[in-house]
Design an enzyme around this catalytic site. Structure first.
Site, mmCIF file in Angstrom:
data_model
loop_
_atom_site.group_PDB
_atom_site.id
_atom_site.type_symbol
_atom_site.label_atom_id
_atom_site.label_comp_id
_atom_site.label_asym_id
_atom_site.label_seq_id
_atom_site.Cartn_x
_atom_site.Cartn_y
_atom_site.Cartn_z
ATOM 1 N N HIS A 1 -34.826 -27.070 -35.820
ATOM 2 C CA HIS A 1 -34.046 -27.909 -36.731
ATOM 3 C C HIS A 1 -34.884 -28.362 -37.913
ATOM 4 O O HIS A 1 -36.104 -28.464 -37.834
ATOM 5 C CB HIS A 1 -33.378 -29.098 -36.002
ATOM 6 C CG HIS A 1 -34.284 -30.191 -35.549
ATOM 7 N ND1 HIS A 1 -34.092 -30.894 -34.383
ATOM 8 C CD2 HIS A 1 -35.403 -30.756 -36.100
ATOM 9 C CE1 HIS A 1 -35.029 -31.818 -34.254
ATOM 10 N NE2 HIS A 1 -35.843 -31.758 -35.290
ATOM 11 N N ASP B 1 -33.154 -38.391 -42.949
ATOM 12 C CA ASP B 1 -32.240 -38.738 -41.861
ATOM 13 C C ASP B 1 -32.503 -40.127 -41.296
ATOM 14 O O ASP B 1 -33.501 -40.773 -41.631
ATOM 15 C CB ASP B 1 -32.311 -37.681 -40.742
ATOM 16 C CG ASP B 1 -33.734 -37.206 -40.469
ATOM 17 O OD1 ASP B 1 -34.675 -37.928 -40.819
ATOM 18 O OD2 ASP B 1 -33.893 -36.110 -39.908
ATOM 19 N N GLU C 1 -29.210 -29.517 -36.346
ATOM 20 C CA GLU C 1 -29.488 -28.843 -35.077
ATOM 21 C C GLU C 1 -28.955 -27.406 -35.110
ATOM 22 O O GLU C 1 -28.128 -27.051 -35.967
ATOM 23 C CB GLU C 1 -28.816 -29.620 -33.939
ATOM 24 C CG GLU C 1 -29.341 -31.051 -33.752
ATOM 25 C CD GLU C 1 -30.701 -31.111 -33.035
ATOM 26 O OE1 GLU C 1 -31.538 -30.212 -33.242
ATOM 27 O OE2 GLU C 1 -30.912 -32.069 -32.269
ATOM 28 N N ASN D 1 -36.754 -26.733 -31.645
ATOM 29 C CA ASN D 1 -35.598 -25.826 -31.597
ATOM 30 C C ASN D 1 -35.245 -25.270 -32.985
ATOM 31 O O ASN D 1 -34.187 -24.680 -33.165
ATOM 32 C CB ASN D 1 -34.381 -26.548 -30.992
ATOM 33 C CG ASN D 1 -33.889 -27.721 -31.842
ATOM 34 O OD1 ASN D 1 -34.385 -27.953 -32.948
ATOM 35 N ND2 ASN D 1 -32.912 -28.465 -31.341
HETATM 36 C C1 F6R Z 1 -37.632 -36.158 -39.351
HETATM 37 C C2 F6R Z 1 -36.885 -34.917 -39.221
HETATM 38 C C3 F6R Z 1 -37.143 -33.938 -38.128
HETATM 39 C C4 F6R Z 1 -38.610 -33.762 -37.760
HETATM 40 C C5 F6R Z 1 -38.763 -32.796 -36.604
HETATM 41 C C6 F6R Z 1 -40.195 -32.651 -36.159
HETATM 42 O O1 F6R Z 1 -37.187 -36.903 -40.453
HETATM 43 O O2 F6R Z 1 -36.025 -34.701 -39.992
HETATM 44 O O3 F6R Z 1 -36.629 -32.682 -38.507
HETATM 45 O O4 F6R Z 1 -39.324 -33.324 -38.864
HETATM 46 O O5 F6R Z 1 -37.988 -33.217 -35.529
HETATM 47 O O6 F6R Z 1 -40.602 -33.850 -35.561
HETATM 48 P P1 F6R Z 1 -42.127 -34.120 -35.212
HETATM 49 O O7 F6R Z 1 -42.836 -34.210 -36.523
HETATM 50 O O8 F6R Z 1 -42.129 -35.447 -34.499
HETATM 51 O O9 F6R Z 1 -42.584 -32.971 -34.394
#
Ligand code: F6R
Length: 243
Positions: A136, A67, A141, A134
């Site tokens: 995702h 992403d 989301e 959450n």
């Molecule tokens: C990042 C991504 C997100 C993160 C998730 C966890 O490329 O796609 O899904 O993996 O938000 O983020 P952290 O690792 O900062 O807790």
């Protein structure tokens, strides 16, 4: 789902590094699906250290990131393209022509269609994932359909807050409210999925992903249907598991 429970973030990163390196060594032209965020930072550091010390080569590896924030140039210090260069690519022998991060600006419909085609032409050997508090995966989301492919997303307020806490110098008003993300169907097409979850903030999402019925309210629960998923979870993130 293969579940590996480890003591802490360091052990999770070491274990994930072993799995990533196994793929790279067994298939020197593998296609790696990569993630950003705080979770893979130590893993990427270990991969850089291994490259420097042991010479593991990435010259024929292709990478595909999950992403990118909408509206940030690649050169913006908070863009995921910039994050990947800084945390991983700059210190590997990877060919930058083989590096792919969705573009968060320009003609987004065209960019999403191109990214889907790219993924169809280059099946991913291993997809690395973190998980949002959450539930995702990527920036898919809660509520995202399981058959979604690369698309533009509106970030939930909880995601904006989570990301402001760790990045953007804590300035919530600087976090983009939209992003471009691989869809859940793209992620499910990877041959192997490796998800790392650490910290008590992930415990509810981890329980939902593993123990509760599959639901689009918790996007990571889609992984229950994938045939080759490894979850590396530290004790804090595993604390609500009952089985
Ligand atoms: C990042 C991504 C997100 C993160 C998730 C966890 O490329 O796609 O899904 O993996 O938000 O983020 P952290 O690792 O900062 O807790």
């Amino acid at each position: 789902m293969k579940i590996i429970i480890v003591k802490d973030y360091e052990e999770a990163s070491q274990k994930a590094c072993e799995i990533m390196l196994e793929v790279v060594k067994n298939k020197p032209n593998a296609n790696l699906g990569l993630a950003t965020g705080s979770t893979p930072v130590r893993l990427y550091e270990l991969m850089r250290e291994d490259h420097k010390k042991n010479g593991t080569s990435y010259k024929d590896i292709k990478s595909f990131n999950l992403d990118e924030y909408f509206g940030l140039e690649q050169s913006h210090p908070q863009s995921y393209h910039y994050f990947m260069c800084k945390n991983l690519f700059n210190e590997l022998d990877i060919n930058m022509n083989n590096v792919h991060v969705p573009k968060g600006n320009g003609n987004i419909d065209e960019e999403c269609a191109n990214y889907n085609q790219l993924l169809a032409d280059n099946p991913i050997d291993i997809q690395l994932l973190g998980i949002g508090s959450n539930g995702h995966i990527g920036f898919n989301e809660p509520g995202t359909p399981f058959d979604s492919v690369t698309h533009k997303v509106d970030l939930k307020q909880s995601t904006i807050e989570d990301n402001a806490r760790l990045f953007f110098n804590g300035k919530i008003e600087d976090v983009p409210t939209q992003a471009v993300s691989m869809g859940i169907a793209n992620i499910m097409q990877a041959k192997k999925v490796l998800l790392i979850a650490c910290g008590s903030g992930k415990a509810t999402a981890v329980k939902g992903m593993i123990e509760d019925p599959k639901t689009t309210d918790l996007p990571a629960s889609a992984l229950q249907d994938h045939s080759d998923v490894t979850l590396i979870i530290d004790e804090a993130a595993a604390s609500l598991l009952t089985k």
